[in-house]
Design an enzyme around this catalytic site. Structure first.
Site, PDB file in Angstrom:
ATOM      1  CG  ASP A 145      -0.365  -0.097   2.382  1.00  4.14           C
ATOM      2  OD1 ASP A 145       1.397   0.043   2.513  1.00  4.14           O
ATOM      3  OD2 ASP A 145      -0.498  -0.314   3.447  1.00  4.14           O
ATOM      4  CG  HIS A 146       3.312   2.261   3.528  1.00  3.87           C
ATOM      5  ND1 HIS A 146       1.754   1.438   4.212  1.00  3.87           N
ATOM      6  CD2 HIS A 146       3.454   3.145   4.642  1.00  3.87           C
ATOM      7  CE1 HIS A 146       1.887   1.978   4.687  1.00  3.87           C
ATOM      8  NE2 HIS A 146       2.754   3.262   5.379  1.00  3.87           N
ATOM      9  CG  ASP A 156       1.552   1.809   9.597  1.00  5.82           C
ATOM     10  OD1 ASP A 156       1.864   2.136   8.637  1.00  5.82           O
ATOM     11  OD2 ASP A 156       0.553   2.781  10.351  1.00  5.82           O
ATOM     12  NE  ARG A 161       1.475  10.072  12.439  1.00  4.74           N
ATOM     13  CZ  ARG A 161       2.448   8.708  12.882  1.00  4.74           C
ATOM     14  NH1 ARG A 161       3.467   7.969  11.922  1.00  4.74           N
ATOM     15  NH2 ARG A 161       2.611   7.821  13.502  1.00  4.74           N
ATOM     16  CB  SER A 163       6.616   6.209  11.103  1.00  7.17           C
ATOM     17  OG  SER A 163       7.330   4.635  10.427  1.00  7.17           O
ATOM     18  NE  ARG A 210       8.439   6.140   8.929  1.00  3.94           N
ATOM     19  CZ  ARG A 210       7.772   7.061   8.186  1.00  3.94           C
ATOM     20  NH1 ARG A 210       8.721   8.899   8.190  1.00  3.94           N
ATOM     21  NH2 ARG A 210       6.962   7.581   8.439  1.00  3.94           N
TER      22      ARG A 210
END
Ligand code: MIC
Ligand code: SF4
Length: 752
Positions: free
Chosen positions: A100-101, A165, A447, A642, A644
């Site tokens: 999706d990203h 995520d 965000r 995030s 990440r």
């Protein structure tokens, strides 16, 4: 509770285990002997050792057994690369991966998707073959955004899910404890290790009354963000309850839980109710709904359950809000927004309105938004700003295409983008303003950190409900309040927009759309996973070096970061998403968004060995080459945003030793620990101010012990050295991660 109900319609051998959960709860109950909150029930029913586990909210580390793991494409690459180094032939627990990203929004859904599939071929091939090999469900590009797919297919009341995520908490709308983590945490569960979480505190939000008119579920979380701020949820689960809960749709509850990530909450959760049952039935999981009804007593708080903090919101009085710019907790009620725009000098023209994303793309959201657009069209007017729609899933897209909302958006002047993250994560080829030009955009996302959507630090990004996005887009201005202000129709006559209306669930059921799921094959041994050594997008990981057993003496401060340092500042997304599987390449974005206290600039720091000013990654690489370790100094809530783990892997890869801040965001702190870095906080927050960017420091690593502070000796450029006490939250097993160089090294050592 003895019957067998599958977790979802895709997997034949994964079942919901309410029986085991209630047995575990009974054990914990007999030990704690007090009423439990719903979030506690979910967590404690998933304990690895319900008999022996220490349970003290805010103190103990819980060892948990999640039901599932979910990863999105931008974080899955690193998670899978780490899993591969663990050397197992398949994952030990159910896992899905979602593409999706990596899809850039440019001209519209279909073309953008086709381009993404060709540009990202290598990465998609890697993910799809790794999923096939290791027995992971794979959702192909075009399927939709991870959190929407989880809600539609995998979330269930009382379940525990971890996802790589930060908006994983979206699943709380279906009564699931869904928690955002870094890739290394996901790897633990894939490898059948228990997953560790500091026992959260519980913040109760009691809802009374009912929303009406222009107020929508989004306004509840915009208001909660206002009350709690971006760090107010740290270390806590937000648990909604009270009579107002039953007036919110299941997808509306998901919106609220989703954006709970913005206050730093571990997750957010709603108790099981009829709205969830209806959603389960509509998404072809009535059997789960019935099963949940049988277990319903444990799918809500006990009477008399105590919260560490309690907030009350009366929905009847709640006004629509707009939050931003630059931070999601700056909330302004719509009645005061126009004045706030004037007072703060925010650009008043609205350039772009964006609806959809993982936060707000339910059928209800789309229907309400379309009702407003239709009202405008009926008055002969259209969008007065660029307008984009990102459906959360293929199912939503197909359903609104069938039911006409999609055509309404197009007639209104909208562009329907791919079912993907797109502009929400800077995957946006924006052409209407130049970089550096001040302008305003309004979205229904969650965000709005500086530069997040379009890489332009001068873009003022506001978040609100899809309803208000559409209303403001019609006006083309931030000064419009649909509750009180009139618009002009095509003949110049004044009219007021009607408050939005729309079905919570599609009357004709969901249309699944294109088939976008790839199930793992039965025969997997022969599947091979390719990583070309020459690739610039994927790189096999090399283990980090263990700790040398010594104190670090006289090492530089790479950067003293000033103000907000989110994961977008530490490891920017947008164009950099393409290197998420290549540690060395992505390290070239390390901290390039952080503001250096020495000069107030981003990506310009002094290399103490040469005296030259250079980019942050370049200086770090030079220190590394010269064998010099370094530290970063940061402010409050460092690493906000995030999940990440690149934000932790990069400093580790470029030779960093410690990140020293006033406080950390939860996921980032764990990510640093897992990669063998030292996340340390000032015992005295005011000590942050005593440190100057060109000081040198000693970190007395040999002092590291559970619950004990660590000394940092500061050597100012001129002046006498002084000591600063630093705190940490390592427990005993976590200290091994530091000593061995990483959690992964520790796992490998245990396997030997
Ligand atoms: C985000 O919303 O910032 C992201 C992009 O979804 C991230 C994950 C990532 O950086 O890959 C998140 O929220 O965890
Ligand atoms: Fe994607 Fe944005 Fe949701 Fe993150 S917040 S998962 S980038 S849509």
């Amino acid at each position: 509770l003895d019957c067998k109900v599958r977790q979802n319609n895709w997997e034949d051998s994964n079942f919901i285990n309410y029986k085991k959960m209630s047995e575990n709860l009974a054990i914990v109950r007999s030990r704690l002997n007090r009423p439990l909150t719903y979030a506690e029930k979910i967590l404690y029913s998933h304990l690895d050792d319900p008999h022996g586990q220490d349970i003290e909210r805010g103190k103990s580390y819980l060892k948990l057994r999640p039901d599932r793991v979910a990863c999105q494409d931008a974080t899955a690459q690193m998670a899978i690369l780490q899993f591969m180094s663990a050397g197992m032939d398949q994952v030990a627990n159910p896992v899905t991966v979602h593409c999706d990203h990596l899809i850039v929004a440019q001209i519209g859904g279909e073309k953008d998707l086709a381009r993404a599939i060709s540009i990202n071929k290598e990465v998609y091939d890697f993910l799809s073959s790794a999923c096939a090999k290791y027995n992971i469900g794979f959702w192909r590009p075009g399927s939709g955004i991870i959190h929407q797919i989880i809600l539609e297919n995998y979330a269930f009341p009382g379940g525990l899910l971890i996802g790589t995520d930060s908006h994983t908490p979206n699943g709380g709308g279906l009564g699931m404890c869904a928690i955002g983590v870094g890739g290394a945490d996901a790897v633990d569960v894939m490898a059948n290790l228990p997953w560790e979480l500091k026992a959260p505190k519980i913040i109760g939000v009691k809802l009374t009354g009912a929303m009406s008119g222009w107020t929508s579920p989004k306004d509840i979380i915009l208001k909660v963000a206002d009350i709690l701020t971006v760090k107010g949820g740290t270390g806590a689960i937000v648990e909604y309850h009270g009579p107002g809960v039953n007036n919110i749709s299941c997808t509306g509850m998901s919106t609220i839980c989703n954006m709970g990530a913005e206050i730093g909450a571990t997750t957010s959760v709603f108790p099981f109710n009829d709205r969830m049952y209806d959603y389960l039935a509509a998404t072809k999981r009535k059997d789960i709904g019935d099963f949940s009804r049988a277990y319903a007593a444990e799918l809500r708080e006990d009477q008399g359950a105590e919260y560490d903090q309690l907030i009350e919101i009366n929905l009847t009085e709640l006004e629509p809000h707009i939050n931003g710019p630059f931070t999601p907790d700056l909330a302004t009620p719509i009645s005061k927004f126009s004045q706030a725009v004037k007072d703060n000098g925010w650009p008043d023209e609205l350039k772009v309105g964006l609806i959809g994303s993982c936060t707000n793309s339910s059928y209800e959201d789309m229907s309400r938004a379309a009702s407003i657009a239709r009202d405008a069209i009926d008055h002969g007017i259209k969008a007065n700003a660029v307008f984009t729609v990102t459906p959360g899933s293929e199912q939503i897209r197909a359903t609104i295409e069938r039911d006409g909302q999609l055509q309404t958006f197009e007639e209104f002047g909208g562009i329907v983008l791919a079912n993907a993250c797109g502009p929400c994560i800077g995957q946006w080829d924006r052409r209407d303003v130049k970089k550096g030009e001040a302008n305003s955009i309004v979205s229904s996302y969650n965000r709005n950190f500086t530069g997040r959507n379009d890489g332009n630090p001068a873009t003022h990004s506001f978040v609100t409900s899809p309803d208000l996005v559409v209303a403001l887009t019609i006006a083309g201005s931030l000064h419009f309040n649909p509750l009180t202000d009139k618009l002009k129709d095509k003949d110049g006559n004044e009219f007021m927009l009607k408050p939005p209306t729309g079905d919570g669930l599609p009357v004709r059921g969901y249309d699944p759309g294109n088939d976008t799921y790839q199930a793992p094959p039965k025969e997997r041994a022969s599947v091979s996973v390719q990583v070309a050594p020459t690739s610039d997008r994927l790189q096999i990981l090399q283990p980090f070096q263990p700790w040398d057993g010594k104190d670090a003496k006289d090492i530089p401060i790479l950067i003293k970061a000033q103000g907000k340092t989110t994961t977008d500042h530490i490891s920017m997304a947008g164009p950099w998403l393409k290197y998420r599987g290549h540690l060395d390449n992505i390290s070239n974005n390390m901290l390039i968004g952080a503001i250096n206290e020495a000069n107030g600039e981003a990506n310009k720091i002094k290399n103490f060995t040469t005296g030259e000013w250079d980019a942050v990654p370049a200086v770090a690489r030079d220190y590394k080459k010269k064998g010099i370790k370094w530290v970063v100094i940061g402010d409050w809530n460092y690493g906000e945003g995030s999940s990440r783990e690149h934000a932790a892997l990069e400093p580790r890869h470029l030779g960093g030793l410690a990140i020293i801040t006033r406080s950390f965001a939860r996921i980032h702190e764990t990510n640093l620990k897992k990669q063998g870095m030292l996340p340390l906080t000032f015992a005295e927050p005011a000590d942050y101010d005593k440190i100057k960017p060109d000081d040198k420091v000693d970190i007395l690593c040999t002092e590291l012990a559970v619950g004990k502070p660590v000394t940092m000796v500061v050597h100012p450029k001129d002046g006498k050295p002084f000591d600063v006490q630093l705190l940490h939250t390592f427990n005993k097993p976590q200290l091994e991660w530091f000593k061995n160089g990483s959690a992964l090294n520790t796992m490998a050592k245990a396997a030997r």
